[in-house]
Design a protein around this motif. Structure first.
Motif, short mmCIF file in Angstrom:
data_model
loop_
_atom_site.label_atom_id
_atom_site.label_comp_id
_atom_site.label_asym_id
_atom_site.label_seq_id
_atom_site.Cartn_x
_atom_site.Cartn_y
_atom_site.Cartn_z
N SER A 6 68.51 20.39 64.14
CA SER A 6 69.53 20.27 63.10
C SER A 6 69.22 19.10 62.17
N GLY A 7 69.75 19.18 60.96
CA GLY A 7 69.66 18.02 60.07
C GLY A 7 68.91 18.30 58.80
N GLU A 8 68.43 17.24 58.21
CA GLU A 8 67.88 17.31 56.85
C GLU A 8 66.78 18.36 56.72
N ILE A 9 66.70 18.92 55.50
CA ILE A 9 65.79 20.04 55.27
C ILE A 9 64.70 19.73 54.25
N HIS A 10 64.54 18.47 53.88
CA HIS A 10 63.65 18.14 52.77
C HIS A 10 62.30 17.58 53.20
N THR A 11 62.06 17.43 54.50
CA THR A 11 60.76 16.94 54.97
C THR A 11 60.23 17.88 56.06
N ASP A 12 59.04 17.59 56.54
CA ASP A 12 58.36 18.48 57.49
C ASP A 12 58.61 18.13 58.95
N TRP A 13 59.68 17.43 59.26
CA TRP A 13 59.90 16.98 60.62
C TRP A 13 59.99 18.12 61.63
N PHE A 85 68.47 12.69 60.71
CA PHE A 85 69.10 12.09 59.54
C PHE A 85 67.99 11.54 58.67
N GLY A 86 67.82 12.11 57.47
CA GLY A 86 66.77 11.69 56.56
C GLY A 86 67.20 10.54 55.68
N ASP A 87 66.27 10.05 54.90
CA ASP A 87 66.52 8.90 54.04
C ASP A 87 67.14 9.25 52.70
N VAL A 110 68.81 12.03 68.71
CA VAL A 110 69.01 11.71 67.30
C VAL A 110 67.69 11.17 66.76
N LEU A 111 67.37 11.58 65.55
CA LEU A 111 66.10 11.21 64.92
C LEU A 111 66.40 10.61 63.55
#
Length: 151
Positions: A6-13, A85-87, A110-111
């Motif tokens: 779950s969480g941010e969708i703007h990076t390749d994590w 949780f992205g920046d 949590v990341l």
């Protein structure tokens, strides 16, 4: 082990975690699920399926409810929930997912980077692990399944 990302969708994590687990071959038995990460599809699913709305509130409301069906079902089926949780953006949905997973008694990882440590202290307190990199999540999943330390 079923893992929901779950969480941010703007990076390749997500890809880094999935690829990191895949690189371990048959050592791990992990299946992944995630929200729809195509931002436009996620935003517009409600009106695309249930009909157009002239008011942006109802447009978003329809989409949020359809996405909630997917999210709730996936979190309920998960053994482990990883919330990133992205920046760049505030991820209110990620905080909600972390709370929902915690309320269900799911193992929560949590990341986020160190800059979010203060803002997320309550979320971090509910987690069983707080990681700063996707590679640490891979190491956590490896240890949990095999008992092996990295390296």
């Amino acid at each position: 082990m079923q893992v929901y990302l779950s969480g941010e969708i703007h990076t390749d994590w997500r890809e880094r975690i999935v690829n990191g687990v895949a690189a371990l071959g048959s050592d791990l038995n992990v299946r992944f699920d995630a929200p729809v990460t195509d931002h436009a599809a996620s935003d517009d699913c409600g009106v695309a399926i249930l009909g157009a709305e002239t008011d942006k509130f109802w447009h978003d409301h329809k989409g949020a409810k359809l996405n909630a069906i997917r999210t709730r079902t996936a979190i309920e089926a998960a053994d482990v929930v990883v919330v990133r949780f992205g920046d760049q953006y505030k991820q209110w949905n990620a905080a909600f997912d972390a709370g929902y997973a915690t309320a269900l008694g799911k193992a929560l990882i949590v990341l986020h980077g160190p800059d979010h440590a203060h803002a997320l202290k309550e979320v971090d307190a509910a987690a069983l692990a707080v990681a700063e990199t996707p590679e640490q999540v891979v190491q956590i999943l490896t240890y949990v399944q095999t008992g092996k330390l990295p390296g």
